[in-house]
Design an enzyme around this catalytic site. Structure first.
Site, short mmCIF file in Angstrom:
data_model
loop_
_atom_site.label_atom_id
_atom_site.label_comp_id
_atom_site.label_asym_id
_atom_site.label_seq_id
_atom_site.Cartn_x
_atom_site.Cartn_y
_atom_site.Cartn_z
N CYS A 101 0.77 -1.28 0.01
CA CYS A 101 0.02 -0.12 -0.04
C CYS A 101 0.92 1.16 0.09
O CYS A 101 2.22 1.24 0.24
CB CYS A 101 -1.14 -0.04 1.26
SG CYS A 101 -1.92 -1.48 1.40
N ASN B 212 0.70 0.84 5.90
CA ASN B 212 1.29 -0.25 4.93
C ASN B 212 2.19 -1.23 5.49
O ASN B 212 2.88 -1.00 6.15
CB ASN B 212 2.09 0.85 4.01
CG ASN B 212 3.10 0.01 3.07
OD1 ASN B 212 2.54 -0.98 2.39
ND2 ASN B 212 4.10 0.41 2.73
#
Length: 501
Positions: free
Chosen positions: A2, A102
């Site tokens: 991400c 992330n």
């Protein structure tokens, strides 16, 4: 994988976060989200499945008011592709906290159970990021004062580090306080911080705006000055007034950045851990080119062609070393997402032909050396090799700028199931036969490590677990990997998508 971004500015940050997310779009194309804090201390949130340009329309942007906010682009590893699991997440207590993450936690199940039984907190999705947010909120709630001090916040992050395991680079905002950014104790996932000086034309004063992001290219795009990487285990706290505090929040931090960032994920114009991604890929090509020249002396190669785009820099170096022509043999449809990060094998397979088309004139009647950044499931490679043969290539050789991927990733890359890897229980010759290559060669792991660390010799270690099976965090055993196999194989993902819509 991400992408995250957080900005604390002197004016509205909605457009800046949007622009940063578009630059980080390569890190996730499944969903996007932005949350800001307005002047009445309320969260303004917009998130949904889709690309950044599709998720945020003008009326959404108008509602995202405030000079403090965070954003996220996502593709699913833990959890599913449900829009409910788009980020950022937020909780109302204490104060109001929103977080974007992330990476991937490796003890999520135990944490979720403890949150409910001990903290009486309900986690509404399967996302490990929502679990992480609630752990942070629980730790911040231990301080019965308002406002929290920087030391309170750092103590909370210190406790979070002790509780959670895995890889994480996080940005969070707290109503009435400011922005927090922190990175796991091994620095597996990247995170950088930058600043921008803004002059008030009326008062003549200069104020500083701050930004944290997954990659330095997001800073460059918005004219933020790159300050440094957030260190493994470090937390940064920036108050609403623009004061920056930082503290190391673990006792024994170690730097083990994910080497696959340099192979595939990161943009070539990014700088991470003191290393240019672009330069590292050039060096990968040089190392692999020398190996090909050494081991394939009897192989007749007419032309070197990259499988766009990540492998282009390496392929150019290989062609130079082999003294062979370098050609762009594929035309790419830039409106199709990256096939590696598409959720589900069928989606990846169907997208290859829509994404690439072979230029017949570069292949017909030639012995072609194709260069790719890596070979993971083999789906893309097989489809491309079939395409190349269909336009008349005599022989098709394939070189991978990365070593053989033989092990699942547990730190936020969607390659968790060993049985779905093309190299699972196969030799290199068997892989070549499976994907239809006349000959196949992989980068050596030692050469890959040397290519990446050449610009920063002080960086001694990398997370290479997908290549060597060595997991730096605790708790990654056969039971854990078997559990991942059950949860994250493509058939399970497909069912998860159905269940969540």
């Amino acid at each position: 994988m991400c992408g995250v971004v957080g900005i604390i500015g002197c004016d509205s940050v909605n457009q800046s976060i949007y622009d940063a997310l578009t630059v980080l779009q390569h890190r996730g194309q499944d969903a996007a989200g932005i949350v800001t804090i307005d002047d009445q201390n309320r969260f303004r949130l917009r998130k949904a499945n889709g690309l950044v340009k599709d998720v945020f329309q003008e009326h959404h942007m108008q509602r995202l008011q405030g000079n403090l906010g965070i954003g996220h682009v996502r593709y699913p590893t833990a959890g599913s592709s449900s829009p409910l699991e788009a980020q950022p997440f937020y909780v109302n207590s204490p104060y109001g906290i929103a977080l974007a993450h992330n990476g991937n936690l490796t003890n999520t199940d135990q944490l979720r159970e403890a949150l409910f039984e001990q903290g009486h907190r309900h986690v509404n999705t399967d996302s490990d990021s929502e679990v992480l947010l609630n752990i942070l909120a629980s730790e911040l709630a231990q301080f019965p004062i308002y406002p929290l001090t920087a030391e309170n916040i750092f103590d909370a992050v210190h406790n979070v580090h002790k509780i959670i395991k895995g890889a994480y680079a996080c940005v969070a905002i707290i109503i009435g306080h400011g922005l927090i950014a922190f990175r796991d104790p091994f620095g597996i996932r990247p995170l950088v911080v930058g600043k921008r000086e803004i002059k008030d034309p009326n008062k003549g004063t200069v104020k500083t705006e701050y930004m944290v992001a997954s990659e330095s290219v997001a800073l460059d795009t918005l004219d933020f000055e790159f300050m440094r990487d957030v260190e493994p285990g470090e937390a940064i706290y920036i108050t609403e007034e623009g004061e920056l505090f930082s503290r190391q929040c673990v006792n024994n931090p170690q730097k083990y950045p994910c080497i696959f960032e340099y192979v595939y994920f990161a943009r070539p114009d990014s700088l991470m851990n003191g290393i240019s991604v672009y330069q590292s890929r050039i060096l990968m090509g040089q190392k692999l080119g020398k190996k090909i020249a050494r081991e394939w002396q009897d192989v007749d190669i007419d032309v070197v062609i990259p499988i766009p785009e990540t492998s282009c820099d390496a392929a150019l170096e290989i062609a130079h070393i082999l003294k062979k022509p370098y050609r762009q043999g594929f035309v790419k449809n830039r409106y199709i997402g990256r096939t590696f990060i598409m959720p589900g094998q069928n989606a990846r397979k169907q997208s290859v032909r829509r994404k690439l088309n072979a230029n017949r004139i570069e292949f017909e009647g030639k012995n072609v050396l194709l260069v790719d950044d890596s070979i993971v499931r083999g789906t893309t490679s097989k489809e491309i090799l079939d395409m190349v043969r269909a336009v008349g290539a005599k022989k098709v050789y394939l070189a991978s700028a990365a070593p053989v991927v033989r092990y699942p990733n547990v730190y936020g890359i969607d390659m968790p199931v060993a049985s779905e890897l093309i190299a699972y229980h196969r030799t290199v010759d068997e892989i070549a036969q499976n994907i239809g290559a006349d000959k196949l060669i992989f980068q050596d792991l030692h050469d890959l490590i040397e290519a990446v660390r050449e610009q920063n010799p002080e960086l001694e270690h990398f997370d290479c677990s997908v290549f060597d099976g060595n997991y730096i965090t605790d708790g990654i055993d056969d039971n854990y990997l078997s559990s991942l196999n059950f949860k994250r194989n493509d058939s399970s993902k497909s069912q998860s998508i159905v269940d969540n819509f």
